[in-house]
Design an enzyme around this catalytic site. Structure first.
Site, PDB file in Angstrom:
ATOM      1  N   GLU A 254      12.255  -9.165  -5.756  1.00 58.65           N
ATOM      2  CA  GLU A 254      11.242  -8.518  -6.594  1.00 58.65           C
ATOM      3  C   GLU A 254      10.464  -7.600  -5.674  1.00 58.65           C
ATOM      4  O   GLU A 254       9.695  -8.069  -4.833  1.00 58.65           O
ATOM      5  CB  GLU A 254      10.304  -9.561  -7.214  1.00 58.65           C
ATOM      6  CG  GLU A 254      10.967 -10.440  -8.249  1.00 58.65           C
ATOM      7  CD  GLU A 254      11.288  -9.724  -9.559  1.00 58.65           C
ATOM      8  OE1 GLU A 254      10.956  -8.537  -9.712  1.00 58.65           O
ATOM      9  OE2 GLU A 254      11.893 -10.386 -10.409  1.00 58.65           O
ATOM     10  N   CYS A 288       2.561  -5.198  -8.008  1.00 58.28           N
ATOM     11  CA  CYS A 288       3.845  -4.490  -7.970  1.00 58.28           C
ATOM     12  C   CYS A 288       4.052  -3.713  -9.267  1.00 58.28           C
ATOM     13  O   CYS A 288       4.662  -2.674  -9.274  1.00 58.28           O
ATOM     14  CB  CYS A 288       4.971  -5.492  -7.787  1.00 58.28           C
ATOM     15  SG  CYS A 288       4.856  -6.850  -8.941  1.00 58.28           S
ATOM     16  N   GLU A 466      13.558 -13.162 -12.611  1.00 54.92           N
ATOM     17  CA  GLU A 466      12.690 -14.327 -12.475  1.00 54.92           C
ATOM     18  C   GLU A 466      12.227 -14.699 -13.877  1.00 54.92           C
ATOM     19  O   GLU A 466      12.305 -13.899 -14.807  1.00 54.92           O
ATOM     20  CB  GLU A 466      11.466 -13.991 -11.621  1.00 54.92           C
ATOM     21  CG  GLU A 466      11.859 -13.492 -10.246  1.00 54.92           C
ATOM     22  CD  GLU A 466      11.358 -14.373  -9.142  1.00 54.92           C
ATOM     23  OE1 GLU A 466      11.547 -15.603  -9.215  1.00 54.92           O
ATOM     24  OE2 GLU A 466      10.769 -13.820  -8.205  1.00 54.92           O
TER      25      GLU A 466
HETATM   26  P1  NAP Z   1       6.088  -7.713   2.995  1.00 54.17           P
HETATM   27  O1  NAP Z   1       5.854  -7.365   4.392  1.00 54.17           O
HETATM   28  O2  NAP Z   1       7.387  -7.402   2.392  1.00 54.17           O
HETATM   29  O3  NAP Z   1       5.758  -9.292   2.876  1.00 54.17           O
HETATM   30  C1  NAP Z   1       6.178 -10.120   1.839  1.00 54.17           C
HETATM   31  C2  NAP Z   1       6.633 -11.441   2.443  1.00 54.17           C
HETATM   32  O4  NAP Z   1       7.796 -11.245   3.227  1.00 54.17           O
HETATM   33  C3  NAP Z   1       5.624 -12.078   3.391  1.00 54.17           C
HETATM   34  O5  NAP Z   1       5.706 -13.478   3.292  1.00 54.17           O
HETATM   35  C4  NAP Z   1       6.107 -11.603   4.730  1.00 54.17           C
HETATM   36  O6  NAP Z   1       5.660 -12.370   5.809  1.00 54.17           O
HETATM   37  C5  NAP Z   1       7.598 -11.692   4.542  1.00 54.17           C
HETATM   38  N1  NAP Z   1       8.388 -10.860   5.445  1.00 54.17           N
HETATM   39  C6  NAP Z   1       8.045  -9.669   6.017  1.00 54.17           C
HETATM   40  N2  NAP Z   1       9.069  -9.219   6.782  1.00 54.17           N
HETATM   41  C7  NAP Z   1      10.061 -10.132   6.694  1.00 54.17           C
HETATM   42  C8  NAP Z   1      11.372 -10.236   7.274  1.00 54.17           C
HETATM   43  N3  NAP Z   1      11.870  -9.306   8.099  1.00 54.17           N
HETATM   44  N4  NAP Z   1      12.105 -11.325   6.978  1.00 54.17           N
HETATM   45  C9  NAP Z   1      11.647 -12.281   6.161  1.00 54.17           C
HETATM   46  N5  NAP Z   1      10.420 -12.244   5.599  1.00 54.17           N
HETATM   47  C10 NAP Z   1       9.637 -11.174   5.854  1.00 54.17           C
HETATM   48  O7  NAP Z   1       5.038  -7.129   2.014  1.00 54.17           O
HETATM   49  P2  NAP Z   1       3.594  -6.611   2.353  1.00 54.17           P
HETATM   50  O8  NAP Z   1       3.783  -5.260   2.913  1.00 54.17           O
HETATM   51  O9  NAP Z   1       2.785  -7.582   3.066  1.00 54.17           O
HETATM   52  O10 NAP Z   1       3.086  -6.633   0.840  1.00 54.17           O
HETATM   53  C11 NAP Z   1       2.927  -5.575  -0.031  1.00 54.17           C
HETATM   54  C12 NAP Z   1       4.207  -5.080  -0.701  1.00 54.17           C
HETATM   55  O11 NAP Z   1       4.875  -6.090  -1.461  1.00 54.17           O
HETATM   56  C13 NAP Z   1       3.853  -4.034  -1.721  1.00 54.17           C
HETATM   57  O12 NAP Z   1       3.960  -2.776  -1.118  1.00 54.17           O
HETATM   58  C14 NAP Z   1       4.801  -4.250  -2.881  1.00 54.17           C
HETATM   59  O13 NAP Z   1       5.791  -3.273  -2.816  1.00 54.17           O
HETATM   60  C15 NAP Z   1       5.430  -5.559  -2.662  1.00 54.17           C
HETATM   61  N6  NAP Z   1       5.214  -6.561  -3.763  1.00 54.17           N
HETATM   62  C16 NAP Z   1       6.082  -6.669  -4.821  1.00 54.17           C
HETATM   63  C17 NAP Z   1       5.907  -7.619  -5.823  1.00 54.17           C
HETATM   64  C18 NAP Z   1       6.859  -7.818  -6.997  1.00 54.17           C
HETATM   65  O14 NAP Z   1       6.753  -8.787  -7.745  1.00 54.17           O
HETATM   66  N7  NAP Z   1       7.814  -6.943  -7.235  1.00 54.17           N
HETATM   67  C19 NAP Z   1       4.837  -8.471  -5.756  1.00 54.17           C
HETATM   68  C20 NAP Z   1       3.975  -8.350  -4.671  1.00 54.17           C
HETATM   69  C21 NAP Z   1       4.189  -7.422  -3.684  1.00 54.17           C
HETATM   70  P3  NAP Z   1       4.313 -11.903   6.603  1.00 54.17           P
HETATM   71  O15 NAP Z   1       3.216 -12.115   5.657  1.00 54.17           O
HETATM   72  O16 NAP Z   1       4.291 -12.807   7.758  1.00 54.17           O
HETATM   73  O17 NAP Z   1       4.526 -10.462   6.959  1.00 54.17           O
END
Ligand code: NAP
Ligand code: MG
Length: 492
Positions: A254, A288, A466
């Site tokens: 997602e 999102c 989901e």
């Molecule tokens: P993110 O870096 O993708 O983080 C999301 C989750 O993934 C966190 O638990 C993060 O851990 C983990 N993560 C990051 N890099 C990873 C890797 N290489 N391998 C495994 N896990 C990894 O997202 P963000 O930048 O913090 O959050 C904002 C973004 O999320 C938004 O820009 C939006 O696009 C997206 N989002 C989408 C939805 C949806 O339902 N479609 C919902 C919410 C957010 P850490 O916290 O330790 O980095």
């Protein structure tokens, strides 16, 4: 859940709280003040391994997967009831950690309760089928859990988006390892404690807090992992899909969005403005499925901009815990800086800032990550703010003359999560809904979903579904059994 236990949070592995093996911790800040709020264990690769080991053992040894599902249904029902009884402290913890107004956190917790109730109702209905085949044969499927499922959650709806995927995984009989976002792990750990009280066996639900690139990748790369569900950015999603592909693991992703909202000339103006206001300023736009691109018919542009700026300028900003607050801070100072860059870039490119556009720096907001609700118009076609996901309270407004123009503009994005249509004409509503390249469409409604409705994106917004009944299929597989019954035995 006692307030005093909020200071230090550890990992939750095998039904108990354990510190990370290297003893590392991360200090969590209150987004409204940037003052320390609590600390959480920062797990490493060894801890990820320990969680996978505990989950695998519990999957094999506990009766969770093996029985008819009645035990799972009872445990999930009880978990829903326990959470409901403790919902105010969960909502407060979520707000203090993530920043959103209490009113929204209460709504999130209620949604989680409902999600648990919904999937508890499916836990004893995970059924195979019989399939007619030629000859004296019986062909049937057994619907079996996958084993250990890994779930990686973001910070914008910390508990809600965690439970959205672990509830069906648990209902289908899997053992789960959850990695919450590093910024917002608190409610997930509190939830795991509650699950134990509800009768979820030790090791069936594990929570590992720590960095995505270390612990998240270790979980996905572990040989015991049988599926991955990830909610977050496209960048991390692509990395996870790559890791999963090497081991042929099913993935549900997602990802982000750049949600178009089309307002036709016959729309109910007041309802539309209200719905759009919620769709972009709710959760400070950190959604999102935010309604971030408004495509309004040119005849309505003037009154719409006026009403929208009225909403934006009228929202009460403040710490989410304070009564009457309508928009909280952004989750972190880094994220605030990131969102501001989009606004500055749009302004430099000639956009009109119709409302907001700056940080709220008056006392007592100056130390927090507060941004005024922002409306941008007249963006250059290439402006990043009009094309990329901002994940903040920033709306870009464009107008159109012909419906075709609006549909083309709505689809002109790499994303396809949620689109909204505002019109009183039924024919327009249904025909436009069909032509939008989007996993979900809402008509005359702000972004809304229910645990029983599929939630999904197309294009760069994700893969898989989901929520809804289908989620049980995501977390189980059909094993086909074909039996040759042989010729009927002769009597005698
Ligand atoms: P993110 O870096 O993708 O983080 C999301 C989750 O993934 C966190 O638990 C993060 O851990 C983990 N993560 C990051 N890099 C990873 C890797 N290489 N391998 C495994 N896990 C990894 O997202 P963000 O930048 O913090 O959050 C904002 C973004 O999320 C938004 O820009 C939006 O696009 C997206 N989002 C989408 C939805 C949806 O339902 N479609 C919902 C919410 C957010 P850490 O916290 O330790 O980095
Ligand atoms: Mg990130």
């Amino acid at each position: 859940m006692a307030e005093s236990s909020e200071a230090n949070y550890d990992l939750w592995i095998g039904g108990k709280e354990v510190p990370s093996s290297a003893g590392e911790r991360r200090t969590l800040l209150d987004p409204a003040t940037n003052r320390p709020l609590a600390s959480a264990s920062a797990a490493g690769v060894d801890d990820a391994r320990a969680a996978m080991e505990a989950a695998e053992r519990a999957f094999r040894e506990s009766p969770w997967a093996a029985d008819d599902g009645a035990r799972r249904a009872r445990a999930l029902t009880k978990l829903a009831a326990l959470l409901e009884a403790d919902s105010e402290s969960f909502a407060r913890l979520e707000t203090r950690n993530m920043g959103k107004p209490l009113r929204e956190s209460r709504g999130d917790v209620a949604y989680v309760v409902r999600t648990l109730e919904y999937f508890s109702g499916l836990a004893d209905k995970v059924e195979g089928e019989t399939i007619p085949v030629p000859g004296p044969r019986l062909d049937y499927t057994l619907r079996e859990p996958l084993g250990v499922t890994v779930h990686i959650a973001p910070w914008n709806y910390p508990l809600l988006l965690s439970v959205r995927s672990i509830a069906p995984a648990l209902a289908a009989g899997n053992a789960v390892v959850l990695k919450p976002a590093s910024l917002t792990p608190l409610t997930a750990i509190a939830f795991a404690r509650l699950a134990k009280t509800a009768g979820v066996p030790d090791g069936i639900l594990n929570v590992v807090t720590g960095s995505g690139s270390t612990v998240g990748e270790a979980l996905v790369g572990d040989a015991r992992c049988r599926s991955v569900t990830f909610t977050g950015s496209g960048e991390a999603g692509a990395r996870i899909a790559e890791l999963a592909a090497r081991r042929f693991l099913p993935v549900t992703l997602e990802l982000g969005g750049k949600g178009p909202v089309i307002v036709f000339p016959d729309a109910d103006l007041d309802r539309a403005v209200k719905g759009i206001g919620y769709g972009i300023f709710g959760n400070a736009g950190q959604m999102c499925w935010a309604a971030s691109r408004l495509l309004v018919h040119e005849s309505l542009r003037g009154p719409f901009l006026e009403k929208l700026s009225g909403i934006a300028n009228g929202l009460k900003l403040g710490p989410g815990t304070q009564d009457g607050v309508e928009m909280g801070p952004l989750v972190s100072r880094d994220h605030l800086t990131h969102v501001m860059e989009y606004i500055d870039d749009a302004r430099d490119g000639g956009a009109t800032v119709v409302a907001g556009g700056s940080r709220a720096t008056e006392a007592p907001l100056a130390d927090g990550n507060f941004l005024r609700p922002t409306v941008l118009a007249d963006l250059a076609p290439t402006a990043r703010a009009g094309r990329e996901e901002i994940f903040g309270p920033v709306l870009s407004v464009t107008s159109f003359a012909e419906p075709e123009e609006a549909i083309r503009a709505a689809n002109d994005t790499p994303y396809g999560l949620l689109a909204a249509v505002w019109t009183r004409d039924l024919g327009t509503a249904h025909s436009v809904a069909r032509r939008l390249e989007s996993g979900m469409v809402v008509v005359n409604e702000a972004p809304t979903t229910y645990p029983q409705s599929p939630f999904s994106g197309v294009k760069a917004s994700g893969v898989g579904f989901e929520q809804g009944r289908r989620a049980i299929e995501t977390y189980s597989r059909a094993k086909n059994v074909l039996v040759n019954l042989g010729a009927p035995r002769k009597r005698g």
